[in-house]
Design a protein around this motif. Sequence first.
Motif, PDB file in Angstrom:
ATOM      1  N   UNK A 179      75.664  46.996  73.541  1.00  0.00           N
ATOM      2  CA  UNK A 179      76.671  46.738  72.457  1.00  0.00           C
ATOM      3  C   UNK A 179      77.343  45.903  72.543  1.00  0.00           C
ATOM      4  N   UNK A 180      77.946  45.129  71.392  1.00  0.00           N
ATOM      5  CA  UNK A 180      78.833  44.125  71.556  1.00  0.00           C
ATOM      6  C   UNK A 180      80.016  44.303  70.790  1.00  0.00           C
ATOM      7  N   UNK A 181      81.161  43.700  71.469  1.00  0.00           N
ATOM      8  CA  UNK A 181      82.460  43.835  70.933  1.00  0.00           C
ATOM      9  C   UNK A 181      82.908  42.409  70.688  1.00  0.00           C
ATOM     10  N   UNK A 182      82.673  41.351  69.687  1.00  0.00           N
ATOM     11  CA  UNK A 182      83.273  40.008  70.006  1.00  0.00           C
ATOM     12  C   UNK A 182      84.916  40.018  69.628  1.00  0.00           C
ATOM     13  N   UNK A 185      74.883  37.922  70.044  1.00  0.00           N
ATOM     14  CA  UNK A 185      74.917  39.226  70.363  1.00  0.00           C
ATOM     15  C   UNK A 185      74.047  39.391  71.579  1.00  0.00           C
ATOM     16  N   UNK A 186      72.854  38.336  71.661  1.00  0.00           N
ATOM     17  CA  UNK A 186      71.997  38.502  72.744  1.00  0.00           C
ATOM     18  C   UNK A 186      72.417  38.014  74.092  1.00  0.00           C
ATOM     19  N   UNK A 187      73.529  37.420  74.348  1.00  0.00           N
ATOM     20  CA  UNK A 187      74.239  36.997  75.459  1.00  0.00           C
ATOM     21  C   UNK A 187      74.226  37.986  76.591  1.00  0.00           C
ATOM     22  N   UNK A 188      74.454  39.192  76.277  1.00  0.00           N
ATOM     23  CA  UNK A 188      74.582  40.464  77.196  1.00  0.00           C
ATOM     24  C   UNK A 188      73.283  41.423  77.237  1.00  0.00           C
ATOM     25  N   UNK A 189      72.483  41.089  76.342  1.00  0.00           N
ATOM     26  CA  UNK A 189      70.847  41.636  76.680  1.00  0.00           C
ATOM     27  C   UNK A 189      70.012  41.286  77.420  1.00  0.00           C
ATOM     28  N   UNK A 190      69.013  42.186  78.127  1.00  0.00           N
ATOM     29  CA  UNK A 190      68.290  41.958  79.041  1.00  0.00           C
ATOM     30  C   UNK A 190      66.860  42.522  78.854  1.00  0.00           C
ATOM     31  N   UNK A 191      65.963  41.430  79.569  1.00  0.00           N
ATOM     32  CA  UNK A 191      64.592  42.069  79.465  1.00  0.00           C
ATOM     33  C   UNK A 191      64.147  41.823  81.010  1.00  0.00           C
ATOM     34  N   UNK A 249      79.960  47.521  61.641  1.00  0.00           N
ATOM     35  CA  UNK A 249      79.142  47.574  62.587  1.00  0.00           C
ATOM     36  C   UNK A 249      77.861  46.913  62.214  1.00  0.00           C
ATOM     37  N   UNK A 250      77.323  46.156  63.082  1.00  0.00           N
ATOM     38  CA  UNK A 250      76.035  45.392  62.655  1.00  0.00           C
ATOM     39  C   UNK A 250      75.015  45.610  63.613  1.00  0.00           C
ATOM     40  N   UNK A 251      74.177  46.312  63.055  1.00  0.00           N
ATOM     41  CA  UNK A 251      72.960  46.821  64.089  1.00  0.00           C
ATOM     42  C   UNK A 251      71.877  45.516  64.353  1.00  0.00           C
ATOM     43  N   UNK A 252      71.155  45.550  65.314  1.00  0.00           N
ATOM     44  CA  UNK A 252      70.071  44.622  65.679  1.00  0.00           C
ATOM     45  C   UNK A 252      68.970  45.161  66.630  1.00  0.00           C
ATOM     46  N   UNK A 310      64.805  47.987  72.042  1.00  0.00           N
ATOM     47  CA  UNK A 310      65.924  48.579  71.981  1.00  0.00           C
ATOM     48  C   UNK A 310      66.845  48.079  70.978  1.00  0.00           C
ATOM     49  N   UNK A 311      67.783  48.979  70.570  1.00  0.00           N
ATOM     50  CA  UNK A 311      68.489  48.719  69.373  1.00  0.00           C
ATOM     51  C   UNK A 311      70.031  48.752  69.889  1.00  0.00           C
ATOM     52  N   UNK A 312      70.922  47.748  69.175  1.00  0.00           N
ATOM     53  CA  UNK A 312      72.326  47.824  69.602  1.00  0.00           C
ATOM     54  C   UNK A 312      72.980  47.691  68.598  1.00  0.00           C
ATOM     55  N   UNK A 313      74.526  47.945  68.615  1.00  0.00           N
ATOM     56  CA  UNK A 313      75.396  47.576  67.483  1.00  0.00           C
ATOM     57  C   UNK A 313      76.400  46.715  67.991  1.00  0.00           C
ATOM     58  N   UNK A 314      76.688  45.592  67.047  1.00  0.00           N
ATOM     59  CA  UNK A 314      77.868  44.516  67.372  1.00  0.00           C
ATOM     60  C   UNK A 314      78.831  45.138  66.352  1.00  0.00           C
ATOM     61  N   UNK A 315      80.148  45.363  66.921  1.00  0.00           N
ATOM     62  CA  UNK A 315      81.131  46.040  66.441  1.00  0.00           C
ATOM     63  C   UNK A 315      82.073  44.895  66.064  1.00  0.00           C
ATOM     64  N   UNK A 316      82.256  44.292  64.754  1.00  0.00           N
ATOM     65  CA  UNK A 316      82.861  43.327  64.562  1.00  0.00           C
ATOM     66  C   UNK A 316      84.203  43.437  63.760  1.00  0.00           C
ATOM     67  N   UNK A 317      85.408  43.033  64.325  1.00  0.00           N
ATOM     68  CA  UNK A 317      86.627  43.448  63.825  1.00  0.00           C
ATOM     69  C   UNK A 317      87.083  42.090  63.082  1.00  0.00           C
ATOM     70  N   UNK A 318      87.310  42.335  61.920  1.00  0.00           N
ATOM     71  CA  UNK A 318      87.711  41.282  60.952  1.00  0.00           C
ATOM     72  C   UNK A 318      89.305  41.533  60.554  1.00  0.00           C
TER      73      UNK A 318
END
Length: 192
Positions: free
Chosen positions: A62-65, A79-85, A127-130, A142-150
């Motif tokens: 999950x991401x919280x930019x 959002x891929x910056x903290x994802x791993x394979x 919340x933006x899922x990917x 695997x699925x995650x959510x980015x929580x974007x605060x505007x």
Amino acid sequence: KPGVSQHTGITMDANGIITIAPGTPAGTYTYPYTICEKLNPTNCDTATATVVVTAAIIDAADDTPTPINGYVGGSTVSVLDNDELNGKKVDLTEVNFTPGKAPHTGITMDADGIITIAPGTPAGTYKYEYTICEKLNPTNCDTANATVVVTAAIIDAADDTPTAINGYVGGRTPSVLDNDELNGKKVDLTEV
């Protein structure tokens, strides 16, 4: 004596050691082999080795930019910056990346995982899922959510002290809006 492998990436040497090549898809593979007594070459028996090849661990975190001012808009880091394979940062040549449904028409996610907030996007938490899936094993996802605060623009209505007006003759003050700001600029009545 090794039999026939079910996959070209799985081989057995003369000592009976089975080697799994990098890039072999996950699955359960069987590998038959036969052993024969040297003294009595027709005294043989056949067996099967069952090899389980697992998929790499995939982790969409999950991401919280950093919050973005919706008045002017902006973009996040990917959002891929903290994802791993397999314990390493994901590489788009090894995963399929699928953004979910945009939470607002002014919020988009591109093919590199960067979220863009269009100018004029209302303040809120979105919340933006990917999803990321391994290309080698397409069901390994695997699925995650980015929580974007505007955030809203900073609005500042400053106190006013106009020049005194003679009540006998009357008069007018300058606009009280002259020293007020929206997002660091003088207010515009079309925006406030």
